[in-house]
Each structure stands twice: as C-alpha cells, then as structure tokens.
Design an enzyme around this catalytic site. Structure first.
Site, PDB file in Angstrom:
ATOM      1  N   ARG A  13       0.830  -1.210   0.000  1.00  0.00           N
ATOM      2  CA  ARG A  13       0.000   0.000   0.000  1.00  0.00           C
ATOM      3  C   ARG A  13       0.869   1.267   0.000  1.00  0.00           C
ATOM      4  O   ARG A  13       1.038   1.913  -1.027  1.00  0.00           O
ATOM      5  CB  ARG A  13      -0.963  -0.031   1.199  1.00  0.00           C
ATOM      6  CG  ARG A  13      -2.148   0.900   1.087  1.00  0.00           C
ATOM      7  CD  ARG A  13      -1.838   2.341   1.383  1.00  0.00           C
ATOM      8  NE  ARG A  13      -1.379   2.570   2.750  1.00  0.00           N
ATOM      9  CZ  ARG A  13      -0.866   3.713   3.182  1.00  0.00           C
ATOM     10  NH1 ARG A  13      -0.735   4.742   2.364  1.00  0.00           N
ATOM     11  NH2 ARG A  13      -0.438   3.847   4.432  1.00  0.00           N
ATOM     12  N   ASP A  14       1.485   1.544   1.121  1.00  0.00           N
ATOM     13  CA  ASP A  14       2.296   2.772   1.216  1.00  0.00           C
ATOM     14  C   ASP A  14       3.463   2.705   0.225  1.00  0.00           C
ATOM     15  O   ASP A  14       3.842   3.713  -0.379  1.00  0.00           O
ATOM     16  CB  ASP A  14       2.839   2.905   2.644  1.00  0.00           C
ATOM     17  CG  ASP A  14       3.081   4.346   3.040  1.00  0.00           C
ATOM     18  OD1 ASP A  14       2.674   5.238   2.291  1.00  0.00           O
ATOM     19  OD2 ASP A  14       3.672   4.579   4.108  1.00  0.00           O
ATOM     20  N   HIS A 205       4.967   4.031  12.575  1.00  0.00           N
ATOM     21  CA  HIS A 205       5.035   4.018  11.114  1.00  0.00           C
ATOM     22  C   HIS A 205       6.110   5.042  10.733  1.00  0.00           C
ATOM     23  O   HIS A 205       5.884   6.253  10.848  1.00  0.00           O
ATOM     24  CB  HIS A 205       3.666   4.397  10.557  1.00  0.00           C
ATOM     25  CG  HIS A 205       3.595   4.500   9.073  1.00  0.00           C
ATOM     26  ND1 HIS A 205       3.090   3.489   8.278  1.00  0.00           N
ATOM     27  CD2 HIS A 205       3.968   5.484   8.219  1.00  0.00           C
ATOM     28  CE1 HIS A 205       3.141   3.864   7.011  1.00  0.00           C
ATOM     29  NE2 HIS A 205       3.677   5.076   6.942  1.00  0.00           N
ATOM     30  N   HIS A 207       9.270   6.571   8.226  1.00  0.00           N
ATOM     31  CA  HIS A 207       9.932   6.689   6.923  1.00  0.00           C
ATOM     32  C   HIS A 207      11.402   7.047   7.170  1.00  0.00           C
ATOM     33  O   HIS A 207      11.740   7.693   8.162  1.00  0.00           O
ATOM     34  CB  HIS A 207       9.233   7.750   6.067  1.00  0.00           C
ATOM     35  CG  HIS A 207       7.927   7.265   5.513  1.00  0.00           C
ATOM     36  ND1 HIS A 207       7.742   6.953   4.178  1.00  0.00           N
ATOM     37  CD2 HIS A 207       6.745   7.009   6.112  1.00  0.00           C
ATOM     38  CE1 HIS A 207       6.501   6.548   3.993  1.00  0.00           C
ATOM     39  NE2 HIS A 207       5.864   6.571   5.150  1.00  0.00           N
ATOM     40  N   CYS A 238       4.652   9.213  -0.323  1.00  0.00           N
ATOM     41  CA  CYS A 238       3.238   9.578  -0.404  1.00  0.00           C
ATOM     42  C   CYS A 238       3.060  10.644  -1.464  1.00  0.00           C
ATOM     43  O   CYS A 238       3.760  11.664  -1.436  1.00  0.00           O
ATOM     44  CB  CYS A 238       2.744  10.084   0.950  1.00  0.00           C
ATOM     45  SG  CYS A 238       1.053  10.682   0.887  1.00  0.00           S
ATOM     46  N   ASN A 247       9.510   3.896   3.391  1.00  0.00           N
ATOM     47  CA  ASN A 247       9.348   3.440   4.779  1.00  0.00           C
ATOM     48  C   ASN A 247      10.638   2.775   5.233  1.00  0.00           C
ATOM     49  O   ASN A 247      11.452   2.356   4.421  1.00  0.00           O
ATOM     50  CB  ASN A 247       8.239   2.376   4.842  1.00  0.00           C
ATOM     51  CG  ASN A 247       6.879   2.952   4.588  1.00  0.00           C
ATOM     52  OD1 ASN A 247       6.497   3.186   3.449  1.00  0.00           O
ATOM     53  ND2 ASN A 247       6.137   3.181   5.642  1.00  0.00           N
TER      54      ASN A 247
HETATM   55  N1  COA Z   1     -13.186   5.738  -3.185  1.00  0.00           N
HETATM   56  C1  COA Z   1     -13.569   5.975  -4.452  1.00  0.00           C
HETATM   57  N2  COA Z   1     -14.266   7.048  -4.847  1.00  0.00           N
HETATM   58  C2  COA Z   1     -14.580   7.948  -3.881  1.00  0.00           C
HETATM   59  C3  COA Z   1     -14.198   7.772  -2.557  1.00  0.00           C
HETATM   60  C4  COA Z   1     -13.469   6.610  -2.207  1.00  0.00           C
HETATM   61  N3  COA Z   1     -13.072   6.352  -0.944  1.00  0.00           N
HETATM   62  N4  COA Z   1     -14.656   8.821  -1.851  1.00  0.00           N
HETATM   63  C5  COA Z   1     -15.297   9.622  -2.690  1.00  0.00           C
HETATM   64  N5  COA Z   1     -15.262   9.094  -3.930  1.00  0.00           N
HETATM   65  C6  COA Z   1     -15.874   9.638  -5.142  1.00  0.00           C
HETATM   66  C7  COA Z   1     -17.306  10.090  -4.940  1.00  0.00           C
HETATM   67  O1  COA Z   1     -18.186   9.010  -5.101  1.00  0.00           O
HETATM   68  C8  COA Z   1     -17.446  11.125  -6.012  1.00  0.00           C
HETATM   69  O2  COA Z   1     -17.615  10.478  -7.239  1.00  0.00           O
HETATM   70  P1  COA Z   1     -18.517  11.122  -8.405  1.00  0.00           P
HETATM   71  O3  COA Z   1     -17.843  12.402  -8.783  1.00  0.00           O
HETATM   72  O4  COA Z   1     -18.477  10.086  -9.480  1.00  0.00           O
HETATM   73  O5  COA Z   1     -19.851  11.340  -7.779  1.00  0.00           O
HETATM   74  C9  COA Z   1     -16.072  11.785  -6.034  1.00  0.00           C
HETATM   75  O6  COA Z   1     -15.168  10.830  -5.494  1.00  0.00           O
HETATM   76  C10 COA Z   1     -15.998  13.044  -5.217  1.00  0.00           C
HETATM   77  O7  COA Z   1     -16.468  12.774  -3.902  1.00  0.00           O
HETATM   78  P2  COA Z   1     -16.009  13.610  -2.624  1.00  0.00           P
HETATM   79  O8  COA Z   1     -16.612  13.039  -1.409  1.00  0.00           O
HETATM   80  O9  COA Z   1     -16.261  15.085  -2.920  1.00  0.00           O
HETATM   81  O10 COA Z   1     -14.474  13.300  -2.558  1.00  0.00           O
HETATM   82  P3  COA Z   1     -13.240  14.277  -2.794  1.00  0.00           P
HETATM   83  O11 COA Z   1     -13.143  14.663  -4.212  1.00  0.00           O
HETATM   84  O12 COA Z   1     -13.296  15.336  -1.769  1.00  0.00           O
HETATM   85  O13 COA Z   1     -12.024  13.281  -2.491  1.00  0.00           O
HETATM   86  C11 COA Z   1     -11.025  11.478  -1.249  1.00  0.00           C
HETATM   87  C12 COA Z   1     -11.858  12.735  -1.201  1.00  0.00           C
HETATM   88  C13 COA Z   1     -10.678  11.106   0.165  1.00  0.00           C
HETATM   89  C14 COA Z   1     -11.798  10.386  -1.928  1.00  0.00           C
HETATM   90  C15 COA Z   1      -9.739  11.767  -2.078  1.00  0.00           C
HETATM   91  O14 COA Z   1      -9.139  12.947  -1.632  1.00  0.00           O
HETATM   92  C16 COA Z   1      -8.753  10.617  -2.016  1.00  0.00           C
HETATM   93  O15 COA Z   1      -8.995   9.535  -2.522  1.00  0.00           O
HETATM   94  N6  COA Z   1      -7.607  10.832  -1.428  1.00  0.00           N
HETATM   95  C17 COA Z   1      -6.627   9.762  -1.346  1.00  0.00           C
HETATM   96  C18 COA Z   1      -5.438  10.208  -0.666  1.00  0.00           C
HETATM   97  C19 COA Z   1      -4.476   9.069  -0.435  1.00  0.00           C
HETATM   98  O16 COA Z   1      -4.591   7.974  -0.912  1.00  0.00           O
HETATM   99  N7  COA Z   1      -3.443   9.392   0.339  1.00  0.00           N
HETATM  100  C20 COA Z   1      -2.427   8.445   0.675  1.00  0.00           C
HETATM  101  C21 COA Z   1      -2.812   7.567   1.787  1.00  0.00           C
HETATM  102  S1  COA Z   1      -3.105   8.397   3.280  1.00  0.00           S
HETATM  103 ZN    ZN Z   2       3.791   6.199   5.226  1.00  0.00          ZN
END
Ligand code: COA
Ligand code: ZN
Length: 309
Positions: A13-14, A205, A207, A238, A247
């Site tokens: 994952r990470d 955790h 890095h 990240c 990590n």
């Molecule tokens: N998985 C898949 N799709 C998601 C989702 C999830 N967990 N959460 C929201 N969505 C979708 C919604 O269904 C919506 O889809 P649509 O446009 O087709 O209707 C769209 O994303 C926007 O929804 P919203 O709630 O406004 O989300 P957002 O745009 O504010 O994004 C996250 C929020 C959390 C989903 C996004 O920022 C993200 O995936 N971040 C990942 C960060 C990451 O992986 N960091 C490293 C690990 S910590």
């Molecule tokens: Zn990390």
C-alpha cells in the site's frame, strides 16, 4: 521465551501508491507470496481511495481476492472516508486504517478536508466499524512534521491520539510520514501515551528519509511498543506529502529486532528474495541498508561451498 514484535508490511500500500510505473496485480501478489514465504503474516495491502488520484490502488478488489488464497493472513485496508469503508466492507475486509493528519493543510492536500472534517469523518467510520466488529487502526499522520506547515507540536499528537481512542480506535499508529523525526521525539511522544493508554495500543510508522528510522524504531521499542510498520526493500512515499521517502525497510527492521533478541517470526534470508521480487515488480533498485552485507555473506557462503566440492 523471546518477546514478540509484530511487523505490519505496508509495502503493497504505502510502498506502491507512489510508484511512477504501474505495478500489475499479478506482480503485487508475487510480492505478497514472497513475503508470506518469509513469514510475514500482517499486511496493509490496499487502500480504497479515489482511483483517479491514486491509480496504483485501483486494483484493490483484485489484490484482496488474490490474497484470499493465502491462509491465516491479517489483511488491512486503508479507507479515507465512509465511501472507502463501504467499498472495503463489500470485499469482506475486517481490519481497516483511517488517517488523521496533524494540520489543516495536510488533511486538505491528502483528503480534501480540514482537520476538523477529517476527524469527524474518522469518528463516523470508526463508529460504523465498531458496530460491524471491524478492527480499526487510526494513523496520526505527520506526527513529527507536516510536509507543508513544519514541525508538529507534541500536544497536537497527544490530543489527536486521545480523540481517536475516544472515538473507539483499537490501535494508534504514530506516523512520521515524511521521515523528519529523531529518537528523542519518539520517546517524548510515546511516553505519556503509553502511560495513559498502554503500549499495546500503539504502532510506529516510520519513513527513512534522513536515515534515522531504525534509531526511532528502537526508541519505540524502549518505550514498550511492539508493533511496527515497514516496507520491503524500503519502498514508499506519499503522493500528497512532498519529501516523503521510503518506509523503514522490512529487512533492516527485522534484522535489528532479531539480532536484539526479539521474535518477529520472519526469516531475514527469505526477505532477500522478497526484495528481488519487489525490484522486478517496480523496476527499481531497492533494498535496506542491511542488504549489501547480506549479499556479501551469501556470496562468501557460496564460495565456501564451491571450495569444499
Ligand atoms: N473511493 C472511491 N471514490 C470515492 C471515494 C473513495 N473512498 N470517496 C469519494 N469518492 C468519489 C465520490 O463518489 C465522487 O464520485 P462522483 O464524482 O463520481 O460522484 C467523487 O469521489 C468526489 O467525492 P467527494 O466526497 O467530494 O471526494 P473528494 O473529491 O473530496 O475526495 C477522497 C476525497 C478522500 C476520496 C480523495 O481525496 C482521495 O482519494 N484521497 C486519497 C489520498 C491518499 O490515498 N493518500 C495516501 C494515503 S493516506
Ligand atoms: Zn507512510
């Protein structure tokens, strides 16, 4: 009997979320197989985040399906919100990670929410998970420093930790997401928390950006922590935390702990093979600091064998 230390492999994952080249599901499962062969039993294997933002996690469903072929693994999925939680539950996931970063900026960049919104989201997800009998670990991300706003005050980490424990998280992972810390900071963060909540509630955790991750892990061991994340070959980084490097390498951590008399259940020599598999999977040169020495030992052993023939 030797004290057990639990290693949670986060390379899938990470480690992979930030890889520049796509890593196929098949390659991920080969990495998992090599790690399982080395004795690794606990993985954070996938995240259910937005696939457009983190394409390397888009095959989470297939990875989980592939991992079901292995017996007796403890597999966790990271979920950023309720939608992620529901996606994970559809796949029968029984252990999740939620992420609460230490500043508004980091939460915004990572999850598009303020700190307060992320905390509320985590509280909702944790409540649902508790109702469903799902194990929850809460990351306190950027616990040493935020990649955007600089140093994180210890009080903030303590407060966010208490919030997540109060919300019902079973375990708290203190995450030095960008590898900015030192051993003294780990002791300063952990000591009061361990006193209040018990060492068993905590994971580290780390890095290895500045080469201090092992020293920090050891500081954690000294505070009583027996749960650590690591990543095979030191994979990691990240996409939303500039400056984050890999990590702490699983092989480095396992070597240090086993040499120090702890039982990780992991075969350090078999981890060498796992590093190679991860190198093929990512097309990158990998390996913790112990690897060169291990390779030189293997060459020496092979030469000795030849000399005997
Ligand atoms: N998985 C898949 N799709 C998601 C989702 C999830 N967990 N959460 C929201 N969505 C979708 C919604 O269904 C919506 O889809 P649509 O446009 O087709 O209707 C769209 O994303 C926007 O929804 P919203 O709630 O406004 O989300 P957002 O745009 O504010 O994004 C996250 C929020 C959390 C989903 C996004 O920022 C993200 O995936 N971040 C990942 C960060 C990451 O992986 N960091 C490293 C690990 S910590
Ligand atoms: Zn990390």
């Amino acid at each position: 009997m030797r004290d057990i230390i639990y290693i949670n492999e986060v390379g899938l994952r990470d480690g992979l979320q930030n890889q520049p080249n796509p890593v196929s599901t098949e390659s991920k499962l080969k990495m998992a197989a090599a790690l399982v062969a080395a004795g690794v039993r606990q993985f954070e294997a996938v995240s259910f985040v937005h696939p457009k933002l983190v394409p390397q996690m888009a095959d989470a469903v297939d990875v989980l399906a592939g991992l079901r072929e292995f017996n007796q693994l403890n597999i966790a999925a990271l979920v950023p919100n309720m939608k992620g939680y529901e996606r994970a539950r559809e796949q029968g996931v029984t252990s999740i990670g939620v992420v609460l970063a230490s500043t508004d900026t980091f939460n915004q960049r990572n999850l598009n929410m303020t700190l307060a919104q992320t905390r509320e989201t985590c509280q909702q997800v944790i409540a649902q998970a508790r109702a469903d009998g799902v194990f929850v670990r809460a990351y306190i991300s950027g616990a040493i420093a935020c990649p955007y706003d600089g140093k994180t005050p210890v009080d903030v980490v303590h407060k966010l930790t208490a919030d997540m424990i109060q919300a019902g998280a079973h375990e708290i992972s203190i995450a030095d997401t960008i590898g900015a810390g030192n051993p003294q900071q780990i002791s300063d963060i952990l000591r009061p928390l361990v006193q209040q909540f018990g060492a068993d509630r905590f994971n580290l955790h780390l890095h290895d950006t500045r080469g201090l991750a092992l020293a920090m892990a050891w500081a954690g061991v000294m505070e009583g922590v027996r749960r650590f994340d690591s990543s095979i070959g030191g994979l990691g980084g990240c996409p939303f935390a500039p400056g984050a490097s890999g990590n702490v390498a699983t092989e480095d951590l396992v070597y240090m702990l086993e040499e120090s008399g702890f039982d990780t259940g992991i075969d350090i020599n078999a981890l060498r093979d796992a590093v190679q598999v991860a190198e093929v999977a990512t097309g990158q040169h990998l390996g913790g600091r112990i690897l060169k020495w291990m390779q030189s030992q293997a060459i020496r052993a092979a030469q000795k064998r030849e000399a005997c023939v």
